[in-house]
Motif scaffolding. Structure first.
Motif: not given
Length: 260
Positions: A138-162
């Motif tokens: 939606t091109e909201n200035s608060v959200m960035t592609m890098a930030g979205a990928f950071a969350l995705s990678v963070g969730i993936a890291i904790q999903n590995f042990p899960e």
């Protein structure tokens, strides 16, 4: 949905799948201390993601729109908690540390209810990833592609042990390694599905974005408080899980601040 978004929402599922594959390499049940550390780590990641990736952006978006900053954050957060409470109450599921199933009574196999328990955990994580990428679309200035990928990678890291925590106990129940892997991997498929639905909802009603961000945060915190931390704190060596929380929280915070 562009290729970056599609890749982003599939990364957490890849983390779960790789974790579930550990059943092929680990001969015995997962060490109790290691399991507590990983449960704590997952809790820390989810708490940090809820604050930095979801609640703070929700407040900032509301301020940009000229509304009362805390209304979407508080309202969406409570709705997210309530949503998971309803799902937890109605869905028949069984946790690895329990003998008695929760939810509406149903004549389901024990393995099915074990997988359903983890699937419930994964819904808010998928929503969280989806809503951050929706913010980018939606091109909201608060959200960035890098930030979205950071969350995705963070969730993936904790999903590995899960993923490993899911597949290893299933193997100890007498299920073959192949089936245990499939069950573990399939428990994570709900994440890209939840992410896709969230992106679709946000695209239809853009003003819902701040509420959906905080809604996902509330749902994730429910999972942490209701399931992950109690499981990690049972029995001996509970301090190990506390260390895991600190490590997970710090890692997710660094990822979000550095890349967001």
């Amino acid at each position: 949905m562009n290729i970056n978004t599609l890749t982003g929402i599939l990364i957490p599922f890849a983390g779960t799948t790789l974790g579930a594959a550990m059943v092929f390499f680990m001969r015995k049940e997962m060490n109790e201390m290691l399991q507590k550390l990983l449960l704590g780590f997952a809790s820390g990641v989810m708490i940090a993601a809820s604050v930095w990736s979801l609640l703070i952006p929700s407040i900032e978006m509301a301020e940009q729109e000229g509304g009362i900053a805390w209304v979407p954050a508080a309202g969406g957060f409570l709705l997210g908690m309530g949503f998971l409470l309803v799902l937890d109450t109605l869905t028949p599921h069984l946790h690895f540390t329990d003998e008695k199933p929760e939810g509406v009574p149903a004549h389901l196999k024990k393995t099915t209810m074990l997988v359903l328990a983890v699937t419930l955990h994964n819904i808010p994580e998928g929503m969280a990833v989806g809503v951050t990428f929706a913010g980018v679309l939606t091109e909201n200035s608060v959200m960035t592609m890098a930030g979205a990928f950071a969350l995705s990678v963070g969730i993936a890291i904790q999903n590995f042990p899960e993923g490993a925590i899911i597949s290893m106990p299933l193997k100890s129940q007498g299920i073959s390694k192949r089936r245990a892997f499939i069950y573990g991997a399939l428990s994570g498929i709900v994440e890209p599905i939840a992410a896709g639905i969230t992106i679709l909802l946000t695209g239809l009603v853009v003003p819902l974005l701040p509420y959906l961000l905080s809604f996902a945060a509330g749902a994730m915190i429910y999972v942490v408080v209701e399931e992950l931390i109690p499981e990690a704190q049972t029995g001996k060596h509970s301090n190990i899980s506390t260390i895991g929380v600190a490590l997970g929280f710090a890692l997710m915070m660094v990822l979000d601040v550095a890349l967001g």
